[in-house]
Design a protein around this motif. Structure first.
Motif, short mmCIF file in Angstrom:
data_model
loop_
_atom_site.label_atom_id
_atom_site.label_comp_id
_atom_site.label_asym_id
_atom_site.label_seq_id
_atom_site.Cartn_x
_atom_site.Cartn_y
_atom_site.Cartn_z
N THR A 38 0.81 -1.24 -0.16
CA THR A 38 0.02 0.10 0.02
C THR A 38 0.94 1.21 0.01
OG1 THR A 38 -1.56 -1.20 1.20
CG2 THR A 38 -2.04 1.20 1.19
N HIS A 39 2.05 1.16 0.88
CA HIS A 39 3.08 2.36 0.89
C HIS A 39 3.50 2.74 -0.46
CE1 HIS A 39 5.66 5.09 2.64
NE2 HIS A 39 6.68 4.49 2.38
N MET A 40 3.88 1.65 -1.32
CA MET A 40 4.42 1.81 -2.54
C MET A 40 3.64 2.12 -3.64
SD MET A 40 7.30 -1.32 -3.08
CE MET A 40 8.07 -0.40 -4.65
N MET A 41 2.27 1.73 -3.61
CA MET A 41 1.22 2.06 -4.39
C MET A 41 0.94 3.71 -4.29
SD MET A 41 0.25 -0.16 -6.40
CE MET A 41 2.18 -0.38 -6.56
N ARG A 42 0.88 3.97 -2.90
CA ARG A 42 0.53 5.58 -2.57
C ARG A 42 1.93 6.28 -3.37
NH1 ARG A 42 3.17 10.20 -0.33
NH2 ARG A 42 4.19 8.90 1.51
N ALA A 48 -4.61 -1.17 -13.40
CA ALA A 48 -4.66 -2.32 -14.33
C ALA A 48 -3.51 -3.48 -13.62
CB ALA A 48 -4.02 -1.95 -15.66
N TRP A 49 -2.40 -2.89 -13.21
CA TRP A 49 -1.68 -4.13 -12.39
C TRP A 49 -2.28 -4.61 -11.23
CZ3 TRP A 49 0.41 -5.43 -7.78
CH2 TRP A 49 1.48 -6.23 -7.96
N ILE A 50 -3.15 -3.65 -10.47
CA ILE A 50 -3.82 -4.23 -9.12
C ILE A 50 -4.93 -5.18 -9.68
CG2 ILE A 50 -5.05 -3.76 -7.21
CD1 ILE A 50 -3.83 -0.98 -7.05
N SER A 51 -5.75 -4.67 -10.95
CA SER A 51 -6.63 -5.72 -11.22
C SER A 51 -6.02 -7.10 -11.64
CB SER A 51 -7.28 -5.21 -12.16
OG SER A 51 -6.60 -4.97 -13.47
N LEU A 52 -4.74 -7.05 -12.35
CA LEU A 52 -4.26 -8.20 -12.83
C LEU A 52 -3.88 -9.13 -11.61
CD1 LEU A 52 -2.98 -9.90 -14.87
CD2 LEU A 52 -1.09 -8.76 -14.75
N TYR A 53 -3.44 -8.50 -10.28
CA TYR A 53 -3.07 -9.19 -9.29
C TYR A 53 -4.15 -9.71 -8.67
CZ TYR A 53 -2.13 -9.76 -4.21
OH TYR A 53 -2.12 -10.45 -3.19
N LEU A 54 -5.22 -9.12 -8.60
CA LEU A 54 -6.39 -9.66 -8.09
C LEU A 54 -7.08 -10.79 -8.82
CD1 LEU A 54 -8.43 -6.40 -6.98
CD2 LEU A 54 -7.22 -8.08 -5.28
N VAL A 55 -7.03 -10.77 -9.96
CA VAL A 55 -7.44 -11.95 -10.95
C VAL A 55 -6.64 -13.30 -10.80
CG1 VAL A 55 -7.80 -12.70 -13.27
CG2 VAL A 55 -8.46 -10.26 -12.69
N LEU A 56 -5.42 -12.83 -10.66
CA LEU A 56 -4.43 -14.18 -10.23
C LEU A 56 -4.54 -14.49 -9.03
CD1 LEU A 56 -1.05 -12.99 -12.16
CD2 LEU A 56 -2.85 -14.45 -12.86
N LEU A 57 -5.01 -13.58 -8.01
CA LEU A 57 -5.24 -14.37 -6.65
C LEU A 57 -6.36 -15.05 -6.69
CD1 LEU A 57 -4.08 -14.15 -3.51
CD2 LEU A 57 -5.55 -12.08 -3.56
N ALA A 58 -7.48 -14.96 -7.28
CA ALA A 58 -8.75 -15.48 -7.71
C ALA A 58 -8.27 -16.88 -8.21
CB ALA A 58 -9.67 -14.91 -8.26
#
Length: 493
Positions: free
Chosen positions: A123-127, A380-390
């Motif tokens: 979260t810190h890096m995304m900020r 887009a990177w966060i969405s890709l991470y969430l899809v792969l997490l699923a």
């Protein structure tokens, strides 16, 4: 005549140290360092304080943990496993959980702190990413933070593998399969890591050394370097009245910020202790000791490595044979893509500076809406991470939703290609829309909802002009090159 009082003992001690170490000069320079007041700057402190809690609880746990794969027969407090053959590592973990005073609480605080530490860093890096604080002169500090995140991923992997329970052993089986898929040197890598044929007899001792000594030492050095650069470069801040590229507006380190930081440390520590007290995590006694011929049902890695397993689960089982060697592409491709996704984060500051040609220093932060392309890439990177997490939990998703696992897997395969692109486009359009709204507010003021009739009969809404502070905040940024349109001559806007 007046007599001069002799300096007290404390003053003499302070003068002695100052004459040899220059403490007064350093204190006068740095104890009044200014820290911004924005809440988002607390994310970095959560990471730091979680790291401190990890060190403290880790030291306590090392006093009772036995990093050995030697087999013993368990005779302890946990009756269901009495008489079961297991490693000393697993037996000592049970002893910590049931026989050591405060042991279970310390184990759970340690595990929760690890999860919060990684979540806080991400979260810190995304900020920093969305506000552009990684730009010159802070690219090196971004790389330090990225290195800490990368090391934390492996530190967590080695840490939850130490108890030698069935869940962590299943994760190690996954790691072994990934190593074996590497062409030519895969078998050597596996033998080197496990100290012999999987699972070997040295894995816990090796992971223990890495987990408590090598990686924490590197991370501690990176944390110190990271903080030194923060002090050297000074903090970034959001644009606003009185804030420029050459100053920092906020509260001084001594005494205001120091008091706030101390209180916040105890808040973080208290929150971790509360989570550990009321929410069970990693109950190793429920899984049993690791056996190479068994796999725990519904095994899932910690969330920060779930996307790596998702890459493997959604990949087709492709294999090709070249020069007499079989390449397992179903595993090889994911273990190549996994580090590439992380490397993209690490090198992004340099890529953006090269593409945009931005060579200037920046100490004021961007509003994410004013950098729509960068914001779209991050979303887009966060969405890709969430899809792969699923994808990493496709069996759990299929079971809970009563669907075919093949249906879930194919849906995630399609989503990996479609969702990031769609999220990028939508996020960029939202940012552009928010910019237009800000433009209207600057030009016409804030809508009041009051309708006024003009003398000639027209009805208009009354707008309230923005304050100078609001106007400054909305206009204190450079216009991104991506929004500059070159209008054809003869067609002015």
């Amino acid at each position: 005549m007046s007599t001069r009082e002799l300096p007290g003992r404390g003053e003499r001690v302070a003068d002695w140290f100052d004459g040899r170490l220059g403490i007064h000069t350093l204190g006068r320079k740095y104890l009044r360092k200014v820290f911004p007041d924005h809440w988002s700057f607390l994310l970095g402190e959560i990471c730091l304080y979680s790291f401190v809690v990890l060190i403290l609880t880790g030291v306590y746990l090392t006093l009772f943990f036995h990093p050995s794969m030697n087999e013993v027969t368990y005779h302890g407090t946990y009756v269901p496993l009495n008489g079961v053959r297991m490693s000393e590592a697993y037996a000592s973990t049970l002893d910590i959980s049931f026989d050591v005073r405060g042991g279970l609480l310390m184990r759970q605080v340690h595990h929760w702190a690890a999860l919060v530490f990684v979540a806080g860093m991400l979260t810190h890096m995304m900020r920093h990413f969305f506000t552009g604080s990684f730009r010159k002169p802070r690219e090196v500090n971004w790389v330090f933070g990225w290195s800490l995140l990368l090391l934390a991923l492996f530190e967590g992997l080695f840490g939850y593998s130490l108890p030698d329970d069935l869940l962590s052993g299943t994760g190690m089986r996954f790691v072994n399969g990934a190593l074996l898929s590497v062409p030519v040197v895969g078998t050597y890598l596996s033998m080197f890591l496990f100290g012999g044929e999987y699972p070997g007899h040295d894995i816990v001792a090796r992971f223990y050394s890495l987990h408590i000594l090598v990686i924490p030492g590197i991370m501690a050095a990176l944390v110190v370097a990271h903080l030194i650069l923060v002090v050297y470069h000074k903090h970034t801040q959001f644009a606003g009245p009185g804030r420029t590229e050459r100053n920092v507006v906020g509260t001084p380190f001594m005494p205001v910020y120091l008091a706030k930081a101390g209180g916040f440390f105890f808040l973080v520590f208290g929150a971790l202790a509360l989570m550990a007290a009321v929410a069970s995590i990693n109950p190793v006694w429920s899984y049993g000791p690791y056996r190479a011929d068994q796999v725990s049902t519904g095994a899932q890695p910690d969330w920060y490595l779930g996307f790596a397993e998702g890459l493997v689960r959604i990949m087709p089982g492709w294999e090709i044979t070249l020069w007499g060697h079989t390449l397992v592409l179903g595993v090889l491709i994911p273990i190549v893509v996994f580090p590439l996704l992380l490397v993209l984060i690490g090198v992004y500051p340099f890529l953006e500076a090269r593409v945009t040609g931005d060579k200037g220093e920046h100490h004021l932060l961007d509003r994410p809406r004013n950098r729509p392309v960068r914001t779209g890439i991050g979303a887009a990177w966060i969405s890709l991470y969430l899809v792969l997490l699923a994808g990493g939990g496709n069996d759990i998703v299929a079971t809970r939703l009563h669907l075919s696992i093949n249906t879930v897997t194919w849906a995630i395969r399609i989503a990996v290609l479609v969702v990031p692109v769609a999220v990028f486009v939508v996020t960029r359009r939202i940012c552009l829309g928010l910019q237009l709204r800000d433009r209207e507010r600057v030009l016409h003021g804030r809508e009041t909802g009051v309708i006024k009739r003009l003398p000639h009969g027209e009805y208009v809404e009354v707008h309230e002009p923005l304050s100078q502070a609001e106007l400054h905040t909305l206009t204190a940024h450079q216009r991104p090159g991506e929004l500059v349109r070159h209008e054809p001559r003869g067609n002015p806007r």
